[in-house]
Design a protein around this motif. Structure first.
Motif, PDB file in Angstrom:
ATOM      1  N   CYS A  14       0.828  -1.200   0.000  1.00  0.00           N
ATOM      2  CA  CYS A  14       0.000   0.000   0.000  1.00  0.00           C
ATOM      3  C   CYS A  14       0.867   1.256   0.000  1.00  0.00           C
ATOM      4  O   CYS A  14       2.047   1.219   0.355  1.00  0.00           O
ATOM      5  N   SER A  15       0.267   2.346  -0.417  1.00  0.00           N
ATOM      6  CA  SER A  15       0.959   3.630  -0.423  1.00  0.00           C
ATOM      7  C   SER A  15       0.157   4.645   0.369  1.00  0.00           C
ATOM      8  O   SER A  15      -1.068   4.536   0.491  1.00  0.00           O
ATOM      9  N   THR A  16       0.858   5.624   0.917  1.00  0.00           N
ATOM     10  CA  THR A  16       0.210   6.744   1.598  1.00  0.00           C
ATOM     11  C   THR A  16       0.738   8.045   1.017  1.00  0.00           C
ATOM     12  O   THR A  16       1.811   8.079   0.402  1.00  0.00           O
ATOM     13  N   GLY A  17       0.011   9.108   1.210  1.00  0.00           N
ATOM     14  CA  GLY A  17       0.477  10.416   0.774  1.00  0.00           C
ATOM     15  C   GLY A  17       1.261  11.140   1.845  1.00  0.00           C
ATOM     16  O   GLY A  17       1.813  12.220   1.595  1.00  0.00           O
ATOM     17  N   CYS A  18       1.344  10.572   3.018  1.00  0.00           N
ATOM     18  CA  CYS A  18       1.996  11.239   4.140  1.00  0.00           C
ATOM     19  C   CYS A  18       3.383  10.665   4.388  1.00  0.00           C
ATOM     20  O   CYS A  18       3.782   9.663   3.788  1.00  0.00           O
ATOM     21  N   ARG A  19       4.093  11.300   5.293  1.00  0.00           N
ATOM     22  CA  ARG A  19       5.397  10.790   5.695  1.00  0.00           C
ATOM     23  C   ARG A  19       5.218   9.593   6.629  1.00  0.00           C
ATOM     24  O   ARG A  19       4.203   9.466   7.301  1.00  0.00           O
ATOM     25  N   ALA A  20       6.240   8.739   6.648  1.00  0.00           N
ATOM     26  CA  ALA A  20       6.162   7.539   7.485  1.00  0.00           C
ATOM     27  C   ALA A  20       5.898   7.899   8.947  1.00  0.00           C
ATOM     28  O   ALA A  20       5.120   7.225   9.635  1.00  0.00           O
ATOM     29  N   ALA A  21       6.533   8.973   9.420  1.00  0.00           N
ATOM     30  CA  ALA A  21       6.375   9.356  10.823  1.00  0.00           C
ATOM     31  C   ALA A  21       4.935   9.738  11.136  1.00  0.00           C
ATOM     32  O   ALA A  21       4.467   9.555  12.270  1.00  0.00           O
ATOM     33  N   GLU A  22       4.213  10.252  10.146  1.00  0.00           N
ATOM     34  CA  GLU A  22       2.852  10.730  10.387  1.00  0.00           C
ATOM     35  C   GLU A  22       1.850   9.599  10.537  1.00  0.00           C
ATOM     36  O   GLU A  22       0.759   9.796  11.097  1.00  0.00           O
ATOM     37  N   CYS A  23       2.193   8.394  10.017  1.00  0.00           N
ATOM     38  CA  CYS A  23       1.261   7.270  10.192  1.00  0.00           C
ATOM     39  C   CYS A  23       1.867   6.189  11.082  1.00  0.00           C
ATOM     40  O   CYS A  23       1.486   5.022  11.014  1.00  0.00           O
ATOM     41  N   PRO A  68       2.938  -5.969   6.252  1.00  0.00           N
ATOM     42  CA  PRO A  68       2.668  -5.176   5.047  1.00  0.00           C
ATOM     43  C   PRO A  68       3.899  -4.428   4.543  1.00  0.00           C
ATOM     44  O   PRO A  68       4.824  -4.143   5.302  1.00  0.00           O
ATOM     45  N   GLU A  69       3.867  -4.105   3.262  1.00  0.00           N
ATOM     46  CA  GLU A  69       4.892  -3.269   2.637  1.00  0.00           C
ATOM     47  C   GLU A  69       4.239  -1.932   2.285  1.00  0.00           C
ATOM     48  O   GLU A  69       3.238  -1.901   1.555  1.00  0.00           O
ATOM     49  N   CYS A  70       4.782  -0.842   2.823  1.00  0.00           N
ATOM     50  CA  CYS A  70       4.163   0.467   2.638  1.00  0.00           C
ATOM     51  C   CYS A  70       5.172   1.459   2.071  1.00  0.00           C
ATOM     52  O   CYS A  70       6.318   1.502   2.520  1.00  0.00           O
TER      53      CYS A  70
END
Length: 249
Positions: free
Chosen positions: A140-149, A179-181
């Protein structure tokens, strides 16, 4: 030989999600048969309802699914997805995080394609589920920085956002891998970060074959086995806690 099903969920064919899914499919062809489900391209209908079964009267989705599965009369789109899942040893799901969860299209695929009577039954679930022995991986991908999630991030703990999907697969018997993010995937990168973003994404795509080759040593996303629950289905005192979703009261 490992048979793989790659499910991709994004409305834009030229998205990172689809490029990543193609990288998974290409890598997996070296191990065995590969099937794909590009839900948007397929026009998959995510909204379960009576009309799809030609059902009249009160609609109980679980009962109607079970009856259709037993009669061999599942809607064609569901019969196709069930066949793909049954044939697969490995399920790879590619999707973005939207509004702190998976896209509605993917949730609808879970609602409809994990057919009661075919991929789970009242007496056949979790370690007794029809999919026991199969593995699943979220990419999965996110639009935020790793620290934010991260657990203390303002976007909320990504693992908790993914947990309901993981548990649904566990319910059917799947072993869910960690998971791989990939983070900060969005269309607002500008120079000088744009070039760095493109290089980072290329590294992810180029590295997907290696990631899949190492799945045998990838940790399992830990969860409680059936033996951790009492006759009422409650967590036994002293049992390990792996998530706030299942914890001691």
């Amino acid at each position: 030989m490992t048979n793989t099903l790659v499910v991709s969920v994004h409305p834009e064919p030229d998205s990172f999600t689809h490029a990543w899914a193609r990288a998974s499919a290409e890598a997996a062809r070296g191990w065995g048969d590969v099937q794909t489900s590009d839900l948007y391209a397929m026009g998959f209908d995510p909204a379960e309802r009576a009309a799809l079964y030609g059902h009249e009267g009160r609609f109980d989705p679980l009962r109607v699914q079970e009856e259709a599965a037993a009669a061999g009369s599942l809607p064609a789109d569901l019969a196709a997805e069930v066949a793909k899942i049954r044939a697969a040893d490995l399920l790879i799901l590619h999707f973005p995080i939207w509004w702190f969860g998976a896209p509605a299209m993917l949730k609808g695929w879970f609602d409809r394609a994990l057919v009661h009577g075919a991929l789970h039954l009242v007496e056949e679930r979790f370690e007794k589920g029809p999919c026991f022995g199969k593995r699943a991986l979220f990419c999965c991908s996110t639009g935020c920085r790793a620290a934010e999630c991260a657990p203390d991030g303002r976007e909320g703990d990504l693992r908790l956002q993914l947990w309901p999907l993981a548990h649904a697969l566990r319910y059917c018997g799947f072993t869910v891998l960690e998971p791989e993010c990939v983070h900060e995937v969005h269309g607002y990168h500008e120079a000088p970060t744009r070039d760095a973003f493109a290089a980072r994404i290329k590294g992810v795509l180029d590295g997907q074959a290696g990631l899949l080759e190492r799945l045998g040593s990838r940790p399992v996303w830990a969860s409680n086995p059936d033996s951790d629950f009492d006759a009422l289905g409650r967590l036994k005192p002293g049992a390990e806690v792996y998530s706030p979703f299942i914890r001691h009261g």
